[in-house]
Design a protein around this motif. Structure first.
Motif, PDB file in Angstrom:
ATOM      1  N   LEU A 225      -5.258 -71.065 -68.220  1.00 29.52           N
ATOM      2  CA  LEU A 225      -5.660 -69.709 -67.851  1.00 29.52           C
ATOM      3  C   LEU A 225      -7.119 -69.638 -67.411  1.00 29.52           C
ATOM      4  O   LEU A 225      -7.460 -68.873 -66.501  1.00 29.52           O
ATOM      5  N   ASN A 226      -7.981 -70.435 -68.007  1.00 29.45           N
ATOM      6  CA  ASN A 226      -9.383 -70.455 -67.579  1.00 29.45           C
ATOM      7  C   ASN A 226      -9.513 -71.032 -66.172  1.00 29.45           C
ATOM      8  O   ASN A 226     -10.283 -70.526 -65.352  1.00 29.45           O
ATOM      9  N   ALA A 227      -8.758 -72.092 -65.899  1.00 30.90           N
ATOM     10  CA  ALA A 227      -8.791 -72.686 -64.558  1.00 30.90           C
ATOM     11  C   ALA A 227      -8.193 -71.727 -63.536  1.00 30.90           C
ATOM     12  O   ALA A 227      -8.696 -71.606 -62.413  1.00 30.90           O
ATOM     13  N   TRP A 228      -7.136 -71.017 -63.919  1.00 32.90           N
ATOM     14  CA  TRP A 228      -6.509 -70.049 -63.021  1.00 32.90           C
ATOM     15  C   TRP A 228      -7.494 -68.914 -62.707  1.00 32.90           C
ATOM     16  O   TRP A 228      -7.624 -68.495 -61.561  1.00 32.90           O
ATOM     17  N   ALA A 229      -8.192 -68.444 -63.735  1.00 33.37           N
ATOM     18  CA  ALA A 229      -9.167 -67.366 -63.530  1.00 33.37           C
ATOM     19  C   ALA A 229     -10.340 -67.838 -62.672  1.00 33.37           C
ATOM     20  O   ALA A 229     -10.957 -67.035 -61.971  1.00 33.37           O
TER      21      ALA A 229
END
Length: 156
Positions: A81-85
């Motif tokens: 989720l951090n990479a997606w954000a």
């Protein structure tokens, strides 16, 4: 007729392939860097795997994948989720974490349903890569025919 490689050249090529494989590089990247085909890379890795070379482990067993991927499910979810954000695409995230890109998308979809703000929906930009002349033509058509055409980005 093509020239054949000597044993020394094959050994050096095998070492280069396995060193890159152990760092987590993908088959197509290794092939492009060394100027060989992807099937040769796969063949060399498979041969090394059968010989018991630790550098030729499966992607999820490679040291680079183990270091990059958190060990817990919650840690993997947060990393995804951090990479997606941060704007990374699912295949990029998957290659770093050593998993399938569809798994990454499923984690994002489930997080979106749960209300996680990092799991935003990505919208395709229809003007991405559009020439300024095409943008101007669309705007002209919008003015002439009364159609609303929205194109993000700079306008001439």
């Amino acid at each position: 007729m093509t020239a054949r490689r000597s044993r020394a050249e094959v050994a050096a090529l095998r070492e280069a392939i396995l060193d890159r494989w152990a760092t987590g590089a993908r088959t197509v990247v290794i092939a492009a860097e060394l100027g060989i085909t992807g099937s040769l890379v796969d063949y060399m890795v498979r041969q090394a795997r059968e010989a018991g070379d630790a550098r030729a482990a499966f992607r999820y067993d490679c040291a680079a994948s183990r270091e990059a991927a958190p060990s817990t499910r919650r840690g993997r979810r947060n990393a995804i989720l951090n990479a997606w954000a941060a704007g990374k695409e699912a295949p990029q995230i998957a290659s770093v974490l050593g998993m399938r890109w569809r798994t990454v998308t499923m984690v994002v979809i489930r997080a979106r349903k749960a209300g996680d703000p990092r799991a935003t929906r990505r919208h395709h930009d229809p003007a991405d890569g559009m020439a300024p002349s095409v943008r101007a033509a669309l705007e002209r058509a919008a003015r002439r025919y009364g159609v609303t055409v929205t194109v993000p980005g700079e306008h001439p």
